[in-house]
Scaffold this motif. Structure first.
Motif, PDB file in Angstrom:
ATOM      1  N   ARG A 146      40.029  40.511  35.225  1.00 47.71           N
ATOM      2  CA  ARG A 146      39.358  40.023  36.429  1.00 47.71           C
ATOM      3  C   ARG A 146      38.055  39.317  36.070  1.00 47.71           C
ATOM      4  O   ARG A 146      37.609  38.427  36.778  1.00 47.71           O
ATOM      5  N   ARG A 147      37.459  39.711  34.962  1.00 50.10           N
ATOM      6  CA  ARG A 147      36.188  39.114  34.538  1.00 50.10           C
ATOM      7  C   ARG A 147      36.377  37.874  33.673  1.00 50.10           C
ATOM      8  O   ARG A 147      35.411  37.142  33.429  1.00 50.10           O
ATOM      9  N   THR A 148      37.591  37.644  33.189  1.00 48.65           N
ATOM     10  CA  THR A 148      37.820  36.536  32.260  1.00 48.65           C
ATOM     11  C   THR A 148      38.838  35.522  32.755  1.00 48.65           C
ATOM     12  O   THR A 148      38.797  34.362  32.369  1.00 48.65           O
TER      13      THR A 148
ATOM     14  N   ARG B  53      30.806  32.574  33.099  1.00 46.09           N
ATOM     15  CA  ARG B  53      31.701  33.661  33.457  1.00 46.09           C
ATOM     16  C   ARG B  53      32.614  33.238  34.596  1.00 46.09           C
ATOM     17  O   ARG B  53      32.247  32.406  35.418  1.00 46.09           O
ATOM     18  N   VAL B  54      33.798  33.837  34.623  1.00 44.48           N
ATOM     19  CA  VAL B  54      34.748  33.553  35.691  1.00 44.48           C
ATOM     20  C   VAL B  54      35.177  34.865  36.324  1.00 44.48           C
ATOM     21  O   VAL B  54      35.019  35.930  35.740  1.00 44.48           O
ATOM     22  N   PHE B  55      35.711  34.753  37.523  1.00 47.55           N
ATOM     23  CA  PHE B  55      36.163  35.944  38.229  1.00 47.55           C
ATOM     24  C   PHE B  55      37.496  35.650  38.886  1.00 47.55           C
ATOM     25  O   PHE B  55      37.610  34.728  39.689  1.00 47.55           O
ATOM     26  N   SER B  56      38.511  36.406  38.507  1.00 44.90           N
ATOM     27  CA  SER B  56      39.849  36.213  39.051  1.00 44.90           C
ATOM     28  C   SER B  56      40.025  37.114  40.261  1.00 44.90           C
ATOM     29  O   SER B  56      39.775  38.310  40.191  1.00 44.90           O
ATOM     30  N   LEU B  57      40.472  36.528  41.368  1.00 47.11           N
ATOM     31  CA  LEU B  57      40.584  37.291  42.606  1.00 47.11           C
ATOM     32  C   LEU B  57      41.890  36.965  43.308  1.00 47.11           C
ATOM     33  O   LEU B  57      42.135  35.819  43.677  1.00 47.11           O
TER      34      LEU B  57
END
Length: 207
Positions: free
Chosen positions: A63-65, A119-123
């Motif tokens: 979720r953080r990558t 940073r990226v956030f997968s949702l």
């Protein structure tokens, strides 16, 4: 007779049958800690801990990558570091997963700092529903993308506290340990994070 046979074997414990870490009883946490103590002397016993928590830690990192291969690498690195430093682990009355989340958080942050990447956030859509106060069945792609963009533009400290509280479902004691801050500091950080989002979303916030 060995400690393992005297103490652990009679319990006939299958860690996978325990409650999830966020809902473990004190007794279950104590049982898990006995497994950790045995693992300090016999690293083969750590396999039960790995099997129990790998999926949770992987999903947390993913979720953080938003990168499956990177998440797998960082997750493996998290468990390697946990095992290498296991003898220095100090029990604080929390599920062992709190220490794994702490290591994973550090590994993710170090990766992005080293690579100098944003940073990226997968949702996923279901995560949108958890974050927003709605039971609507559908979200448009544009709405979900808007949520992602807003989250990805938040400071790291803000995103960490939101994720640990709302998506991982952790209590403030665990969050404080993972982020290496006091419980009152964790509550204040979450309050400020939620306030930043209230202008965009109608959030559920339950202490």
């Amino acid at each position: 007779m060995s400690f393992y046979k005297q103490v652990i074997m009679p319990l006939i414990i299958d860690l996978n049958k325990l409650n999830t870490s966020r809902h473990m009883t004190d007794e279950e946490i104590a049982v898990e800690q006995r497994i950790i103590e045995v693992s300090k002397r016999d690293v083969q016993k750590f396999r039960a801990i790995y099997d129990r928590y790998f999926e949770d830690i992987f999903e947390f990192i993913y979720r953080r990558t938003d990168d499956e291969q990177l998440a797998d690498d960082l997750c493996s690195q998290t468990f390697v570091k946990a095992l290498e430093n296991l003898k220095r682990y100090e029990f604080r009355g929390l599920p062992f997963s709190a220490w794994l989340y702490r290591i994973a958080t550090n590994e993710v942050n170090k990766h992005f700092n080293k690579k100098n990447r944003n940073r990226v956030f997968s949702l996923e859509e279901e995560r949108v529903k958890e974050l927003m106060e709605t039971d609507d069945e559908g979200f448009t792609d544009a709405q979900i993308q808007q949520v992602r963009e807003i989250l990805n533009n938040l400071p790291t400290a803000t995103m960490e506290i939101l994720e640990l509280r709302f998506f991982e479902g952790l209590g403030f004691k665990e969050i404080a340990y993972i982020l290496n801050i006091g419980e009152s500091g964790a509550k204040m950080r979450l309050y400020r994070a939620v306030e930043k989002l209230r202008v965009q979303f109608n959030l559920n916030w339950k202490e």
